[in-house]
Scaffold this motif. Structure first.
Motif, PDB file in Angstrom:
ATOM      1  N   GLY A 393       0.803  -1.359   0.011  1.00 28.30           N
ATOM      2  CA  GLY A 393      -0.132   0.011   0.042  1.00 28.30           C
ATOM      3  C   GLY A 393       0.851   1.405   0.054  1.00 28.30           C
ATOM      4  O   GLY A 393       0.603   2.041  -0.739  1.00 28.30           O
ATOM      5  N   CYS A 422      -4.199  -0.018  -0.814  1.00 26.87           N
ATOM      6  CA  CYS A 422      -4.714   0.525   0.511  1.00 26.87           C
ATOM      7  C   CYS A 422      -5.437  -0.374   1.303  1.00 26.87           C
ATOM      8  O   CYS A 422      -5.252  -0.741   2.585  1.00 26.87           O
ATOM      9  CB  CYS A 422      -5.479   1.823   0.193  1.00 26.87           C
ATOM     10  N   GLY A 431      -6.935   5.374   1.776  1.00 29.16           N
ATOM     11  CA  GLY A 431      -8.010   4.844   0.883  1.00 29.16           C
ATOM     12  C   GLY A 431      -9.429   5.571   0.733  1.00 29.16           C
ATOM     13  O   GLY A 431      -9.565   6.107  -0.305  1.00 29.16           O
TER      14      GLY A 431
END
Length: 683
Positions: A393, A422, A431
């Motif tokens: 991420g 994410c 996110g």
């Protein structure tokens, strides 16, 4: 009697036609020595300009242009066309502008060359200005100019303007019709392209190979060979069946339609009359049908017949390797790509990034991306997708920020990858921030996939109440992926009520999906509701829904070895079993405690432990350990999500055997090393 300038012009024209540049230079030198290029000899000088341009010698053309005391429309037009023909499109446009500034009014030929240059240069704004100027000059309805304008607008994706120009033309020839058909096809309006072709037939316009190729391309786009077969008959009636371009277009049309038998016959596989275009189409057709062995056969046979692959061939073959996670074949193709210098092609490089990512070698994907001189939008999206697959991420966010800073506009694919990355990394707040910025900051309207990613993100983090509230506020109902993500999260975090709701919704969307029943049974098993577990299994039997069996596979020496749970069929199962027993002892000494809660069956704990020890991914890992040298990475693929117990066991196996083990399950990649996993136990 023919004058001397006319004779000189004819001679120069012959040098231009036959590309005899050295003869033209010799004549030019003699004319200079003889003093023949006087102000009155602009006529001859223009022919010399044209000769230099057609022979690709722009330096001499410019030198002559600069010393000409008198330049007329022919002079300027020759330079504009010369720059355009030699792909120096910015200079072509600059020269057109200079001509207008000098007070001369462009001819239809100058307009046509400049319009074509603006298309190749990618300047839609300059093209629109040319259109306005052609209207003022009265040339917009002229055949050459009108056809060029229609072609320009279609290639820039502005089909409404292309149609308007086309409809306003009082006379339409084959070129203008082809511009429209080709424009529709390249912009994805395949039905409109075929409708335009039928209109052309009704108006009795002469059909040539260019029109047929565009129409066949449209047939391939709609992925049906019924209309294409009618066109094939027309090809035969018109006598084009031996034309290489037509044969390539037919092969491509049949391949995209999935009719590989017809595609093979057109290509002439038996006769050996192959070329790189037809071979690439065949390979791509087999890849789309997931008939990888046939694609490989075509590739090998084409090389045997001396057909050199191009960027499309390599892209299709690497795409096949990516889909099958066939690392060994992919690395061999990578070597050939480097030898043929196609590694510099941005699309080939992007497919290589994707291939290594899907095969588990994240570092190789990153290396290729970093070696790209100027990554394209496709390359940025591919590397983001790779980071998402591997649950990286933070790297995905860093890459996204770099992409935007480089002036690359994110699209809907970009945000799917970013949100997935994410989600797998537990970066929920980040996110949500990117999801909320899609429309307002980047002008990308969130679609079903993006909403599903947010549901998945909240669910994985255990924020089930927020996930439920998010669903209630969505502009549409979640798709199957969204409900399935929620159901999986309910299984992980033990929310029976919301899990039952998700299962009910999912059963309506995908009644034959056995995973729904399995996850629901797992939820009931977690709460010890064994009667409910039995009821779910009875429902599966009554509806004839079969549980998807879990299996894992690993590639060793160009052969794929597949294992199921408690699978004793492998010829080396005795050695595999011994390795499993050895590993079981070692990981217990390292602190392994079986997690039997991952099994939704009401049996003795000892039997549960035995079942866990013979899960397919563990069998595959054991086989890889006894079969592969330590220098090679162990990469195991699994069709379902890796269970919690196997995840713990493989972490410890990586520590006790001191090997990196990569496992790709149905959700993502896990990189196990020294008792740890890249997912940080969050997946």
């Amino acid at each position: 009697m023919v004058s001397e300038p006319t004779i000189l012009a004819q001679l120069i024209q012959s040098y231009a036609r036959t590309a005899k540049l050295h003869r033209g230079k010799q004549l030019h030198a003699r004319l200079i020595v003889a003093g023949a290029l006087l102000p009155s000899s602009t006529f001859v000088a223009n022919h010399l300009l044209n000769m230099y341009a057609k022979c690709g010698d722009l330096d001499h053309a410019l030198s002559l242009f600069d010393v000409m005391p008198h330049r007329n429309l022919v002079t300027w037009t020759a330079m504009i066309s010369g720059f355009s023909q030699n792909r120096v499109f910015d200079r072509a446009l600059q020269t057109f502008t200079s001509m207008c500034s000098s007070g001369l009014k462009p001819t239809e030929f100058a307009f046509s060359s400049a319009i074509q240059a603006s298309v190749s240069y990618g300047s839609a704004e300059f093209g629109k200005q040319l259109h306005s100027l052609s209207l003022k000059s009265g040339f917009s309805l002229e055949l050459f100019v009108g056809s060029s304008l229609a072609d320009m607008y279609s290639k820039f994706g502005s089909l409404a303007n292309a149609c308007r120009v086309f409809d306003e033309m009082p006379h339409k020839d084959e070129v203008s019709w082809n511009a429209m058909i080709d424009g529709y096809a390249k912009n994805g309006d395949f039905e409109e392209a075929l409708a335009a072709f039928q209109s052309m037939i009704r108006e009795n316009i002469v059909i040539d190979q260019h029109v047929l190729c565009s129409a066949l391309s449209a047939c391939g786009g709609v992925k049906t060979s019924s209309f294409g077969k009618s066109l094939h008959s027309l090809v035969v009636r018109l006598g084009f069946q031996m034309n290489t371009f037509i044969c390539n277009a037919l092969t491509d049309m049949y391949s995209k339609s999935g009719d590989m038998d017809s595609a093979s016959r057109v290509t002439g596989m038996d006769s050996g009359s192959w070329n790189v275009v037809s071979c690439s189409s065949l390979i791509d057709g087999y890849v789309e049908l997931e008939q990888i062995e046939k694609a490989l056969t075509v590739y090998v046979e084409s090389r045997r017949q001396g057909v050199e692959p191009n960027e499309f061939t390599f892209s299709s073959m690497l795409k096949a390797c990516a889909g099958q996670a066939a690392l060994e074949q992919g690395t061999q193709l990578h070597s050939q790509v480097i030898k043929t210098s196609f590694i510099k092609d941005p699309f080939v490089a992007s497919v290589l990034i994707d291939m290594y990512g899907k095969c588990g070698l994240l570092t190789s994907s990153i290396q290729i991306f970093q070696e790209m001189w100027k990554p394209t939008e496709i390359a940025w999206n591919v590397i983001l997708g790779v980071f998402a697959q591997h649950g990286r991420g933070k790297e995905a966010i860093e890459t996204f920020n770099q992409m935007v800073s480089q002036g690359i506009s994110p699209n809907h694919i970009t945000f799917v990858s970013l949100l997935m990355a994410c989600s797998h990394a537990g970066l929920v707040e980040e996110g949500l921030k990117y999801f909320n910025s899609m429309h307002d900051k980047y002008g990308v309207e969130p679609e079903e996939e993006h909403y599903s990613c947010v549901i998945d993100m909240l669910g994985r983090a255990g924020r089930l109440k927020e996930a439920e509230e998010f669903i209630m506020k969505m502009p549409f109902q979640p798709n199957a992926y969204g409900w399935c993500s929620l159901l999986g999260a309910c299984r992980t975090h033990g929310d029976k009520v919301l899990g039952e709701l998700a299962a009910e919704k999912l059963m309506k969307l995908e009644p034959e999906n056995s995973g729904i029943h399995v996850l629901l049974a797992n939820i009931y098993g977690k709460f010890g509701q064994w009667e409910d577990v039995k009821a779910v299994r009875k429902l599966m039997r009554d509806n004839r829904v079969k549980k998807l069996p879990g299996f894992s596979w690993v590639d060793v020496n160009n052969k794929t070895h597949v294992f199921g749970a408690e699978d004793w069929s492998h010829p080396q199962m005795k050695e595999i079993n011994e390795k499993l027993e050895e590993l079981s002892v070692l990981i217990r000494e390292a602190g392994y405690v079986p997690f039997t809660g991952s099994l939704s069956c009401n049996v003795e704990e000892s039997l549960k432990e035995r079942l866990l020890n013979y899960h397919s991914e563990r069998i595959a890992v054991a086989f890889a350990l006894i079969s592969m040298p330590t220098a090679k990475p162990i990469i195991v693929k699994k069709n379902l999500r890796v269970c919690v117990d196997c995840h713990t066991a493989i972490k410890l196996i990586s520590k006790v055997v001191e090997r990196e083990i990569i496992v790709r399950d149905s959700a993502r990649f896990h990189h196990f090393a020294d008792g740890l996993c890249s997912c940080g136990d969050y997946w």
